[in-house]
Enzyme design. Structure first.
Site, PDB file in Angstrom:
ATOM      1  N   GLY A  30       0.671  -1.182  -0.181  1.00 55.15           N
ATOM      2  CA  GLY A  30      -0.087   0.220   0.146  1.00 55.15           C
ATOM      3  C   GLY A  30       0.587   1.358  -0.103  1.00 55.15           C
ATOM      4  O   GLY A  30       2.222   0.810   0.404  1.00 55.15           O
ATOM      5  N   ASP A 171     -10.267   8.735  10.345  1.00 54.27           N
ATOM      6  CA  ASP A 171     -10.138   8.757   8.674  1.00 54.27           C
ATOM      7  C   ASP A 171     -10.879   7.038   8.714  1.00 54.27           C
ATOM      8  O   ASP A 171     -10.190   6.567   8.359  1.00 54.27           O
ATOM      9  CB  ASP A 171      -8.672   8.682   8.278  1.00 54.27           C
ATOM     10  CG  ASP A 171      -8.679   9.502   7.439  1.00 54.27           C
ATOM     11  OD1 ASP A 171      -9.047   9.146   6.647  1.00 54.27           O
ATOM     12  OD2 ASP A 171      -6.823   8.660   6.517  1.00 54.27           O
TER      13      ASP A 171
HETATM   14  P1  ADP Z   1      -1.698   5.942   5.003  1.00 61.57           P
HETATM   15  O1  ADP Z   1      -1.503   6.669   6.714  1.00 61.57           O
HETATM   16  O2  ADP Z   1      -0.561   6.326   4.174  1.00 61.57           O
HETATM   17  O3  ADP Z   1      -3.479   5.764   4.554  1.00 61.57           O
HETATM   18  P2  ADP Z   1      -1.731   3.292   6.208  1.00 61.57           P
HETATM   19  O4  ADP Z   1      -1.470   2.415   7.256  1.00 61.57           O
HETATM   20  O5  ADP Z   1      -3.263   3.219   5.525  1.00 61.57           O
HETATM   21  O6  ADP Z   1      -1.376   4.574   5.744  1.00 61.57           O
HETATM   22  O7  ADP Z   1      -1.230   1.974   5.455  1.00 61.57           O
HETATM   23  C1  ADP Z   1      -1.352   2.574   3.459  1.00 61.57           C
HETATM   24  C2  ADP Z   1      -2.305   1.089   2.900  1.00 61.57           C
HETATM   25  O8  ADP Z   1      -1.315   0.004   2.948  1.00 61.57           O
HETATM   26  C3  ADP Z   1      -3.439   0.337   3.246  1.00 61.57           C
HETATM   27  O9  ADP Z   1      -4.674   1.460   2.454  1.00 61.57           O
HETATM   28  C4  ADP Z   1      -3.544  -1.265   3.545  1.00 61.57           C
HETATM   29  O10 ADP Z   1      -3.777  -1.612   1.930  1.00 61.57           O
HETATM   30  C5  ADP Z   1      -1.690  -1.593   3.612  1.00 61.57           C
HETATM   31  N1  ADP Z   1      -1.476  -1.687   4.945  1.00 61.57           N
HETATM   32  C6  ADP Z   1      -1.145  -1.171   6.264  1.00 61.57           C
HETATM   33  N2  ADP Z   1      -1.237  -1.969   6.875  1.00 61.57           N
HETATM   34  C7  ADP Z   1      -1.233  -2.811   7.009  1.00 61.57           C
HETATM   35  C8  ADP Z   1      -1.522  -4.449   7.384  1.00 61.57           C
HETATM   36  N3  ADP Z   1      -1.485  -4.754   8.675  1.00 61.57           N
HETATM   37  N4  ADP Z   1      -1.774  -5.510   6.937  1.00 61.57           N
HETATM   38  C9  ADP Z   1      -2.525  -5.664   5.242  1.00 61.57           C
HETATM   39  N5  ADP Z   1      -1.805  -4.209   4.219  1.00 61.57           N
HETATM   40  C10 ADP Z   1      -1.665  -2.869   5.394  1.00 61.57           C
HETATM   41 MG    MG Z   2      -4.285   5.078   5.345  1.00 57.14          MG
END
Ligand code: ADP
Ligand code: MG
Length: 379
Positions: A30, A171
């Protein structure tokens, strides 16, 4: 992995000393506004269970003595991790806030937990269990109402846990709720904008009697020489998912802002439109909301937060439209099509309680979980 991403991964691993002794990145999972997230194998885990070896090719753990013996459940759970590389452009307070809240939020199956975090120079990474999930766009039109009920129950279970700790996620949106359709389980991630609920904010909505409304702007226009002090409030979140009190800059925002966003997700499922609300800025978002909910309710909501709402836009009617009508239009049902099913109608009754403009009347997560829509799954 495509060459550009591989290059990025190599660069990241090289910049972070000794990280490759602990983790082996297998893919990029991601990319958000503030981070990149990688899927990785936890190599250290292999060392704890010395009988077990890691097949680098398939990333499966196996015992050299018996390859069939892949039943160590604890091991299965944490062999993959998500490495969240928080961009150095994020402020240190922000990074600290996210990690601290994550630490306080351990203990729920529906909320991501923090395994550990590392800092190297100005770079911070958070290690979390990896959750398998499906891209929202691939399934949101296909889910049946019972599937949607399971999704919402999972989401509200996460929210109940977070809100009980007096934390606002701020969010809530599909990319921050990782849902596995097969298992019917979701995990709430991304506490980058989350904050603790404040009890001392000043907004008329928290006073027992609202002050008299401010002088009303002339109909159809914006007052020249506006003497009113400008309002400031936390407006963090994602467009289309912001609650009305966030748009009206309430200074005392509560956990109910997350309920609104969860309601927008449910509206997305029922209308089969994503994103449902799509205005680039707050003023347009208020107009979009007013088109659905009508002038009267928007005025009352504005007054509640010490703001005024005036408009001469002809498409905004006094009473607005009911959510069932909106869903019928969005799914373009004409006269010959089947009307809303009884299942859909039940969902809409619940939706109305989450998309309630007045946050004081909006359901809490705990109340939502007691609602028949989330307790009786199925027709
Ligand atoms: P940001 O603050 O940049 O939005 P996120 O924590 O939402 O960061 O993570 C971005 C993306 O990464 C998520 O939308 C998801 O697709 C992937 N992701 C985040 N954490 C996990 C996890 N624990 N397991 C699998 N995918 C994850
Ligand atoms: Mg996010």
């Amino acid at each position: 992995i495509c060459p550009e991403v591989q290059e990025e991964i190599d660069e990241f691993m090289a910049s972070f000393r000794k990280l490759d002794l602990h983790y082996k990145i297998v893919s990029k999972t991601g990319e958000g506004t503030f981070s990149s997230v990688y899927k990785a194998i936890d190599l250290r885990y292999d060392k704890y269970v010395n009988d077990w070896d890691l097949d680098e090719r398939t990333a499966e753990y196996y015992s050299p003595r018996s390859k069939r013996q892949r039943t160590n459940t604890r091991e299965k759970k944490i062999k993959y991790v998500a490495i969240k590389k928080i961009y150095v452009t994020s402020s240190p307070q922000r990074i600290h806030n996210e990690l601290e809240l994550l630490r306080d939020l351990s203990g729920s199956k529906n909320v991501v937990s923090l395994i550990t975090a590392f800092r190297h120079l100005d770079q911070v990474i958070a290690i979390m269990p990896y959750f398998r999930h499906v891209d929202f766009r691939d399934y949101f039109r296909k889910l049946s109402i019972p599937d949607i009920q399971l999704y919402m129950r999972s989401l509200f279970t996460a929210l109940k846990f977070v809100h009980a700790k007096e934390i606002l996620h701020r969010d809530i949106k599909p990319t921050n709720f990782l849902y596995d359709c097969g298992k019917g389980r979701g995990v709430l991630v991304d506490f980058g904008l989350a904050e603790r609920e404040e009890h001392d904010g000043v907004c008329p909505c928290t006073r027992s009697r609202a002050p008299p409304p401010k002088p009303v702007a002339p109909v159809g226009g914006y007052p020249k020489n506006d003497q009113r002090p400008s309002k400031r409030a936390n407006r963090a979140g994602t467009r289309g998912f912001r609650a009305p009190e966030v748009l009206f800059k309430c200074n005392r925002q509560t956990t109910k802002i997350d309920i609104w966003s969860a309601g927008v997700i449910l509206l997305t499922f029922l209308s089969k439109r994503f994103p449902f609300f799509n205005s680039p800025d707050d003023i347009d978002a208020i107009i979009e909301m007013a088109t659905v909910f009508g002038r009267a309710k928007m005025k009352a909501c504005a007054t509640l937060h010490g703001a005024t709402f005036e408009t001469a836009i002809p498409t905004i009617s006094e009473k607005g439209h009911s959510l069932p009508r909106i869903v019928e239009w969005a799914t373009s049902r004409s006269k010959g099509d089947p009307p809303l099913s009884s299942e859909e109608k039940r969902a809409l009754v619940f939706l109305e309680k989450t998309l309630e403009l007045d946050h004081r009347k909006r359901l809490s997560a705990a109340e939502a979980l007691e609602d028949p829509f989330l307790t009786i799954i199925g027709p």
